[in-house]
Design a protein around this motif. Sequence first.
Motif, PDB file in Angstrom:
ATOM      1  N   LEU A 115       0.824  -1.213   0.000  1.00 44.71           N
ATOM      2  CA  LEU A 115       0.000   0.000   0.000  1.00 44.71           C
ATOM      3  C   LEU A 115       0.853   1.255   0.000  1.00 44.71           C
ATOM      4  N   ASP A 151      -8.162   0.927   0.796  1.00 44.12           N
ATOM      5  CA  ASP A 151      -7.457   1.403  -0.398  1.00 44.12           C
ATOM      6  C   ASP A 151      -6.413   2.445  -0.047  1.00 44.12           C
ATOM      7  N   ALA A 159      -6.167   0.929   6.369  1.00 40.26           N
ATOM      8  CA  ALA A 159      -5.557  -0.391   6.538  1.00 40.26           C
ATOM      9  C   ALA A 159      -5.025  -0.559   7.961  1.00 40.26           C
TER      10      ALA A 159
END
Length: 416
Positions: free
Chosen positions: A258, A317, A322
């Motif tokens: 990410l 996303d 996260a």
Amino acid sequence: MAALPRRVAMPPTELHNAQRQSTTFMYLYALAVSGGAVAYMPFLTILLPLRVTVLAPDTILATLAVAAFAGAFSASISNIAFGWASDVTRQRRGWILAGLIFSTALLLVMPYVAGSSLLIVMIVLWQFALNMMLAPLAAWAGDCIPDAQKGMLGGLLALAPALGALAGAIVTLDFFAVFPQRELLVACLVILMVGPVLLFGRPLPMPCLMERKGNEAGTSETVEPQAHPVARMWLARLLVQIAEASLFAFLLLWFRSLDPQFGENDAAGIFALVLGMAVFLSLAVGYWSDRENRPILPLIWSAGAAAVGLLMMALADGLLFAILGYVAFGIASSIFLALHSSQTLRVLPRPQRRGRDLGIFNLTNTVPSLIMPWLTLLLVPKYGFDALFLLLAALAIIACLLLLTMPRGRQAGLRA
């Protein structure tokens, strides 16, 4: 003359609740269990990979994989065997002391091993000796700590992974980095943590905890009616452990997918935050479950919260969402595993085989290390981490449902 009041016998559950173990012993016991975590967490996660890097630089991953598999197999078998041995001999303290001595000696020999094959053999022997200590130690709680304090016990057990991680941080400090035998530091920490309960632990006797479940009224009821809740508790823990083991191994890789700038220190900081918060929340939830006599409800809610955290991770996303998802999962799963360890003692039907049965439950700690790599290899390369998190969320939901639908009449005294 007035008649004397008739003495009323207390029901078994009230009798159990009337007898409480000393908090001093419970604190010493929790410190010893944390010493067990310190015995293996720094070594397996830090010192062993460093040792393999020196001994087999060309086959690091393969050597570590074989060592992990062989060690998990040895731990699984020896935990059952020594739990059973402590049942048969009716002696926990002696086995714990012997395991502490042998595992410490083998750990101190590790720096002198010259060869990857011999190192794997030493890992197997060390796991064997370590579980000589861990298996009777786990069963000792069932012999001494009544149901009315199982929630508090579970909260205290949350200290183990936190202190294990702290020990790992200590051995990686620059001050110790130049020390060639950091295994000695780990060994000293383990002795200082396990030794006090062996020297000063004087638990109050609890004869009621050695009575066979379902047989308090003097009936000849067999243990088969208890098999159903025992199986549910075993499977629920296995499912949550698979999720926890998967994230422990691949968390940093996912965060970096990410945000490539995400570093090791960032992951370590989040991991420490989760473990620290889990300790305090586990103690609070465990105290509440004791006070309200609701031992299963915290397990249901924490399994559900773990599933929510995994779903957040699957849908994330961006890095912030996260991290929030992982924090939710990490705290919830830590609470679940800590409280589950203590509440499991309620459902085991045969106190005379408590050590052996806990060894079978211990398979939920070792089997995930054999399952998790295959799950990851099957899903992540083709479907990404999102698919892995969705599968793990489904496992956590199943664990939640297993406990939620546990028949109340067959919970061996549990109240949900």
